[in-house]
Design a protein around this motif. Sequence first.
Motif, short mmCIF file in Angstrom:
data_model
loop_
_atom_site.label_atom_id
_atom_site.label_comp_id
_atom_site.label_asym_id
_atom_site.label_seq_id
_atom_site.Cartn_x
_atom_site.Cartn_y
_atom_site.Cartn_z
N ARG A 129 0.83 -1.20 0.00
CA ARG A 129 0.00 0.00 0.00
C ARG A 129 0.86 1.25 0.00
NH1 ARG A 129 -3.45 2.28 5.04
NH2 ARG A 129 -1.77 1.21 6.11
N LEU A 130 0.37 2.28 -0.69
CA LEU A 130 0.98 3.60 -0.68
C LEU A 130 -0.12 4.59 -0.30
CD1 LEU A 130 3.29 5.64 -1.33
CD2 LEU A 130 2.40 5.68 -3.68
N VAL A 131 0.10 5.37 0.76
CA VAL A 131 -0.86 6.37 1.19
C VAL A 131 -0.47 7.72 0.60
CG1 VAL A 131 -1.85 7.62 3.15
CG2 VAL A 131 -1.44 5.15 3.31
N VAL A 132 -1.39 8.33 -0.14
CA VAL A 132 -1.12 9.60 -0.81
C VAL A 132 -2.01 10.68 -0.21
CG1 VAL A 132 -1.26 10.87 -2.99
CG2 VAL A 132 -0.41 8.51 -2.96
N ARG A 189 4.69 3.69 3.52
CA ARG A 189 5.22 4.72 2.63
C ARG A 189 4.11 5.72 2.30
NH1 ARG A 189 7.44 8.28 -0.12
NH2 ARG A 189 9.05 7.91 -1.69
N THR A 190 4.43 7.00 2.35
CA THR A 190 3.44 8.04 2.04
C THR A 190 4.01 9.03 1.04
OG1 THR A 190 4.14 9.54 3.82
CG2 THR A 190 2.46 7.89 4.36
N LEU A 191 3.11 9.83 0.49
CA LEU A 191 3.50 10.86 -0.46
C LEU A 191 2.49 12.00 -0.36
CD1 LEU A 191 5.53 11.38 -2.80
CD2 LEU A 191 3.80 10.44 -4.35
N ALA A 192 2.98 13.24 -0.39
CA ALA A 192 2.10 14.41 -0.40
C ALA A 192 2.18 15.05 -1.77
CB ALA A 192 2.53 15.41 0.68
N LEU A 193 1.02 15.29 -2.39
CA LEU A 193 1.01 15.89 -3.72
C LEU A 193 -0.26 16.69 -3.94
CD1 LEU A 193 -1.12 13.95 -5.35
CD2 LEU A 193 0.85 12.49 -5.67
N ASP A 194 -0.35 17.31 -5.10
CA ASP A 194 -1.55 18.06 -5.46
C ASP A 194 -1.85 17.78 -6.93
OD1 ASP A 194 -3.49 20.37 -4.60
OD2 ASP A 194 -2.75 20.93 -6.58
N CYS A 195 -2.97 17.12 -7.18
CA CYS A 195 -3.30 16.70 -8.55
C CYS A 195 -3.57 17.88 -9.47
CB CYS A 195 -4.52 15.78 -8.53
SG CYS A 195 -4.19 14.17 -7.81
N ARG A 196 -4.16 18.94 -8.94
CA ARG A 196 -4.51 20.06 -9.81
C ARG A 196 -3.28 20.79 -10.33
NH1 ARG A 196 -10.07 23.11 -7.98
NH2 ARG A 196 -11.42 21.27 -8.03
N SER A 197 -2.32 21.06 -9.46
CA SER A 197 -1.12 21.78 -9.88
C SER A 197 -0.07 20.82 -10.43
CB SER A 197 -0.53 22.56 -8.71
OG SER A 197 -0.04 21.67 -7.70
N GLY A 198 -0.17 19.54 -10.07
CA GLY A 198 0.82 18.56 -10.50
C GLY A 198 2.01 18.45 -9.57
N GLU A 238 6.78 12.04 -8.31
CA GLU A 238 7.32 11.15 -7.28
C GLU A 238 6.47 9.90 -7.09
OE1 GLU A 238 8.13 13.28 -3.62
OE2 GLU A 238 8.24 15.17 -4.73
N LEU A 239 5.27 9.89 -7.70
CA LEU A 239 4.34 8.79 -7.43
C LEU A 239 4.85 7.45 -7.94
CD1 LEU A 239 1.60 7.84 -6.34
CD2 LEU A 239 0.62 8.36 -8.58
N VAL A 240 5.20 7.37 -9.22
CA VAL A 240 5.64 6.08 -9.79
C VAL A 240 6.92 5.57 -9.11
CG1 VAL A 240 6.44 4.91 -11.87
CG2 VAL A 240 4.47 6.47 -11.98
N PRO A 241 7.93 6.43 -8.87
CA PRO A 241 9.10 5.95 -8.12
C PRO A 241 8.74 5.44 -6.73
CG PRO A 241 9.63 8.01 -9.22
CD PRO A 241 8.16 7.81 -9.39
N ALA A 242 7.76 6.08 -6.07
CA ALA A 242 7.35 5.63 -4.74
C ALA A 242 6.68 4.26 -4.83
CB ALA A 242 6.39 6.64 -4.11
N VAL A 243 5.89 4.06 -5.89
CA VAL A 243 5.25 2.75 -6.09
C VAL A 243 6.31 1.68 -6.32
CG1 VAL A 243 3.85 1.41 -7.72
CG2 VAL A 243 3.07 3.66 -6.95
N ARG A 244 7.29 1.99 -7.13
CA ARG A 244 8.36 1.02 -7.40
C ARG A 244 9.16 0.72 -6.13
NH1 ARG A 244 9.16 -0.19 -12.60
NH2 ARG A 244 8.18 1.12 -14.19
N GLU A 245 9.31 1.73 -5.28
CA GLU A 245 10.02 1.52 -4.02
C GLU A 245 9.26 0.55 -3.13
OE1 GLU A 245 10.82 4.14 -0.01
OE2 GLU A 245 11.04 5.18 -1.94
N VAL A 246 7.95 0.71 -3.04
CA VAL A 246 7.12 -0.18 -2.21
C VAL A 246 7.14 -1.60 -2.78
CG1 VAL A 246 4.77 -0.65 -1.40
CG2 VAL A 246 5.63 1.71 -1.44
N LEU A 247 7.21 -1.70 -4.11
CA LEU A 247 7.15 -3.01 -4.76
C LEU A 247 8.55 -3.55 -5.10
CD1 LEU A 247 4.16 -2.48 -7.24
CD2 LEU A 247 4.14 -3.68 -5.05
N ALA A 248 9.57 -3.03 -4.46
CA ALA A 248 10.95 -3.40 -4.80
C ALA A 248 11.17 -4.91 -4.77
CB ALA A 248 11.93 -2.70 -3.85
N ASP A 249 10.70 -5.60 -3.75
CA ASP A 249 10.90 -7.05 -3.64
C ASP A 249 10.18 -7.79 -4.76
OD1 ASP A 249 12.42 -6.64 -1.40
OD2 ASP A 249 10.81 -7.09 0.02
N LEU A 250 8.94 -7.39 -5.04
CA LEU A 250 8.16 -8.05 -6.09
C LEU A 250 8.80 -7.83 -7.46
CD1 LEU A 250 5.57 -9.47 -7.13
CD2 LEU A 250 4.50 -7.21 -7.26
#
Length: 377
Positions: free
Chosen positions: A71-74, A99-108, A113-125
């Motif tokens: 899981r990734l909490v955004v 693992r968490t991430l702070a972002l804003d979809c409207r401004s971008g 950082e989202l995809v790298p964070a996902v890959r970090e969480v799924l590093a073992d897989l």
Amino acid sequence: MQDNKEEMQQEQEYLTQTPSIQWFPGHMAKTRRVMKESLGLVDIVVELRDARIPKSSRNPEIEKIIGDKPRLVVFNKADIADPAVTKQWQEYYKSHGVRTLALDCRSGRGLKELVPAVREVLADLLAKRKAKGMQSRPIRMMIVGVPNVGKSSLINRLAGSKRVKVEDRPGVTRGKQWVRLESGIELLDMPGVLWPKFDDKQVGERLAYTGAIKDDVYDMEWVAMRFLDLLRSRYPKLLQERFKVTEQEYEGLEPFDLLELVGKKPIPRYCEDHNDIVTCFDADTADALIGFCRGIQAAAPVDSYVSPIPGDMPGYDSQVIMAAGAFVQGSSIELSADGPIRPPYAVYFQGGLTWVHAKLGILMSLQKMVEAGLVNL
């Protein structure tokens, strides 16, 4: 510390009088079932929270459904949240191995950082897949969260186009949708889901603040009062800047008086006798008066496509704008608005055969003023 205890005690006493806000329509129960059934199709669950209400936008049912799934909490909408509070929540989850991430979809902001964070969480897989020669297999993510938290906006940003419908109201997404990105990542967008009962009244209240709950299931006036009271106690400078009021003006006011202070001053007021169907308020600027009337015109049953403009009229020493789309032109019993283009730019709002139509007119007027940059929400 004593002041904090007294404040908490006052808040609890106040909450005993607060109407309980609950909303769990049938499609949400279905969403929970679909979420469980689809969990085996994805590698990771990206749970969106509203950074303005990080605790209240946490759906406890989602954690139960996810179980041990990565899981990734955004924390979305971080640009309009308190950065210090967001940081505290991120540190809290980090201490619990999430693992968490702070972002804003409207401004971008923070989106890269989202995809790298996902890959970090799924590093073992991903390492296991590479060892098996399966590195080309796409990463599949399920996007979940409460209504109106920005799931569809996130997907559209990542996809670089409008793949899913986005509106500033809850309940727009009703079924699961797969979206494939150019990077090969596949996203599963789930409808916003709440849980059957909010045991804490503050949760329902704060979800209502952010538009996560359908606005016709609660007293909007009460919620607005509570929100202003919250701003006054915790973010007074924001209250002063946003509504152009001073501490001296609102100090000691009851919540409803505070609501009246920052809002438009209708004549007659809610507590005064209404002797006819006309309500008047000052729009303050010519653009606001014109924008309001154009919104009323857009909600009219006849001629909703036209855009009224100010013009000269006999008997007036200034131009007048009129919005009317009645079946009988000029009939004030149906929804209409008009006003002279001169200070204080008074609007005379009248008619409306039903409450729903009058509400639609007000909302359309607000939308027109937002589009013109006259109102910031």
